[in-house]
Write a protein that holds these residues in place. Structure first.
Motif, PDB file in Angstrom:
ATOM      1  N   GLU A   6      -5.327  80.621  22.013  1.00 28.67           N
ATOM      2  CA  GLU A   6      -4.330  81.018  22.993  1.00 28.67           C
ATOM      3  C   GLU A   6      -2.938  81.019  22.377  1.00 28.67           C
ATOM      4  O   GLU A   6      -2.650  80.235  21.462  1.00 28.67           O
ATOM      5  CB  GLU A   6      -4.336  80.067  24.196  1.00 28.67           C
ATOM      6  N   GLY A   8       1.473  82.429  23.418  1.00 26.33           N
ATOM      7  CA  GLY A   8       2.377  83.060  24.371  1.00 26.33           C
ATOM      8  C   GLY A   8       3.057  82.115  25.340  1.00 26.33           C
ATOM      9  O   GLY A   8       3.903  82.544  26.132  1.00 26.33           O
ATOM     10  N   THR A  19       3.577  86.271  29.290  1.00 32.85           N
ATOM     11  CA  THR A  19       2.243  86.822  29.090  1.00 32.85           C
ATOM     12  C   THR A  19       1.513  85.972  28.063  1.00 32.85           C
ATOM     13  O   THR A  19       1.984  85.826  26.932  1.00 32.85           O
ATOM     14  CB  THR A  19       2.290  88.281  28.620  1.00 32.85           C
ATOM     15  N   SER A  21      -1.838  85.218  25.753  1.00 31.71           N
ATOM     16  CA  SER A  21      -2.888  85.965  25.064  1.00 31.71           C
ATOM     17  C   SER A  21      -3.944  85.003  24.561  1.00 31.71           C
ATOM     18  O   SER A  21      -3.659  83.847  24.266  1.00 31.71           O
ATOM     19  CB  SER A  21      -2.307  86.730  23.876  1.00 31.71           C
ATOM     20  N   CYS A  22      -5.151  85.513  24.448  1.00 29.17           N
ATOM     21  CA  CYS A  22      -6.257  84.724  23.914  1.00 29.17           C
ATOM     22  C   CYS A  22      -7.060  85.627  22.986  1.00 29.17           C
ATOM     23  O   CYS A  22      -7.625  86.632  23.431  1.00 29.17           O
ATOM     24  CB  CYS A  22      -7.127  84.192  25.037  1.00 29.17           C
ATOM     25  N   ALA A  23      -7.094  85.260  21.714  1.00 31.21           N
ATOM     26  CA  ALA A  23      -7.871  86.004  20.725  1.00 31.21           C
ATOM     27  C   ALA A  23      -9.239  85.344  20.570  1.00 31.21           C
ATOM     28  O   ALA A  23      -9.312  84.140  20.310  1.00 31.21           O
ATOM     29  CB  ALA A  23      -7.141  86.019  19.398  1.00 31.21           C
ATOM     30  N   ALA A  78      -9.664  90.472  23.142  1.00 36.23           N
ATOM     31  CA  ALA A  78      -8.558  89.676  23.666  1.00 36.23           C
ATOM     32  C   ALA A  78      -8.558  89.674  25.190  1.00 36.23           C
ATOM     33  O   ALA A  78      -8.942  90.661  25.829  1.00 36.23           O
ATOM     34  CB  ALA A  78      -7.224  90.208  23.156  1.00 36.23           C
ATOM     35  N   TYR A  80      -5.886  88.442  28.451  1.00 34.75           N
ATOM     36  CA  TYR A  80      -4.476  88.168  28.717  1.00 34.75           C
ATOM     37  C   TYR A  80      -4.300  87.586  30.114  1.00 34.75           C
ATOM     38  O   TYR A  80      -5.123  87.792  31.007  1.00 34.75           O
ATOM     39  CB  TYR A  80      -3.665  89.461  28.609  1.00 34.75           C
ATOM     40  N   ARG A  82      -0.945  87.517  32.623  1.00 37.36           N
ATOM     41  CA  ARG A  82       0.460  87.767  32.918  1.00 37.36           C
ATOM     42  C   ARG A  82       0.864  86.856  34.074  1.00 37.36           C
ATOM     43  O   ARG A  82       0.241  86.861  35.135  1.00 37.36           O
ATOM     44  CB  ARG A  82       0.658  89.235  33.310  1.00 37.36           C
ATOM     45  N   CYS A  96      -7.908  79.685  27.801  1.00 32.20           N
ATOM     46  CA  CYS A  96      -8.893  80.715  28.130  1.00 32.20           C
ATOM     47  C   CYS A  96     -10.279  80.126  27.880  1.00 32.20           C
ATOM     48  O   CYS A  96     -10.445  79.234  27.042  1.00 32.20           O
ATOM     49  CB  CYS A  96      -8.690  81.989  27.329  1.00 32.20           C
TER      50      CYS A  96
END
Length: 115
Positions: A6, A8, A19, A21-23, A78, A80, A82, A96
């Protein structure tokens, strides 16, 4: 090995936006729904939102409805989140998760809402 990273998070004023993000890696991302959960000090994990395998269906906790948006990009592996209209009570570590809210999760990203 499943890996979720994670990013952001940060410090934001009330009413602001972020926002997250999770890769994802180590599994067939396009075959899994994904979720976000959050944890505040002294409390358990709260489910925030879930997105379907294809990204076309989403569900939200009551506190997230109308303010948060979850999305999934299978081409980028990915997911996300928001966050809009942030409140001090949204301060938490956000994770995530693979699948539902009790799935494997990453290390989290801190969101602090404060003036």
């Amino acid at each position: 090995e499943v890996q979720l990273v994670e990013s952001g998070g940060g410090l934001v004023q009330p009413g602001g936006s972020l926002t997250l993000s999770c890769a994802a890696s180590g599994f067939d991302f396009s075959e899994w729904p994904m979720s976000w959960v959050r944890q505040t000090p002294g409390k358990g994990l709260d489910w925030v939102a879930t997105v379907s395998v294809g990204g076309t269906s989403t569900t939200y906790a009551d506190f997230a409805k109308g303010r948060f948006t979850i999305s999934k990009d299978n081409a980028k592996n990915a997911v996300y989140l928001r966050l809009n209209s942030l409140k001090p009570e949204d301060t938490a570590v956000y994770y995530c998760t693979q699948g539902g809210p009790l799935g494997i999760r990453g290390q989290g990203t801190q969101v602090t809402v404060s003036s």
